[in-house]
Design an enzyme around this catalytic site. Structure first.
Site: not given
Ligand code: 5GP
Length: 179
Positions: A99-100, A103, A153, A159
């Site tokens: 995964e990228d 968060d 970011v 994105d």
């Molecule tokens: P989670 O909050 O479930 O860990 O994150 C889910 C999704 O939120 C990530 O896969 C990503 O697509 C998006 N996301 C979270 N933090 C960032 C960030 O700093 N930049 C971007 N572009 N997307 C984010």
């Protein structure tokens, strides 16, 4: 490229490439003798995963999925809303989820639970970026490219409003871009 929209470049193209090579070496050592199934979470994974797998010295196979989390507390029965599911059964496979960014961990923790329920031999998580300060779910990545502070970011697959995914570096957007 689109550098005028960045407040700060966190990691240059070269820094990202170097770190991904290091991660790949570590993963190649850990999975020696195995043939992992590398599963990318679309769409954010596509740049990182392409760079990573080309550095892995393993007889791996690839698959992709896409998911979105139900809002907190809305649907307690469903684990996760799978928009695109895997092609193949993962029972008995050594799965490496890519995964990228990790968060809050809300979506990924549910995705991990869903995949574990399918009986893989092992399941590990590899993320390019980790924002531990924002974590609300109980989840950690096994492999992390960079740990970053709480900032939004873009680049290397990440994105804003579906833009900037193609940037070869990781940057923090200027607030004026989204305000
Ligand atoms: P989670 O909050 O479930 O860990 O994150 C889910 C999704 O939120 C990530 O896969 C990503 O697509 C998006 N996301 C979270 N933090 C960032 C960030 O700093 N930049 C971007 N572009 N997307 C984010």
């Amino acid at each position: 490229m689109m550098e005028q929209d960045m407040q700060q470049i966190l990691f240059t193209q070269e820094e990202v490439a170097t770190r991904i090579r290091e991660l790949a070496a570590e993963i190649s050592r850990d999975y020696a003798g195995k043939a992992p199934l590398v599963v990318g979470v679309l769409r954010g994974c596509f740049v990182f995963m392409a760079d990573l797998v080309r550095c892995l010295e393993l007889p791996l196979t690839l698959d992709f999925m896409s998911a979105s989390s139900y809002g907190a507390g809305t649907v307690s029965s469903g684990l996760v809303d799978i928009r695109l599911d895997l092609h193949d059964d993962i029972a008995g496979r050594d799965v490496l989820l890519v995964e990228d960014i990790l968060d809050t961990g809300n979506t990924l923790s549910k995705l991990v639970a869903e995949l574990k329920s399918r009986g893989p031999a092992s399941l590990k998580l590899c993320v390019l970026l980790d924002k531990p300060e924002r974590r609300t779910a109980n989840i950690q990545a096994d492999y992390v490219g960079f740990t970053i502070p709480d900032a939004f970011v873009v680049g290397c697959g990440l994105d804003f409003d579906q833009k900037y995914r193609q940037l070869p570096y990781i940057g923090i957007l200027k607030p004026s871009v989204y305000e």
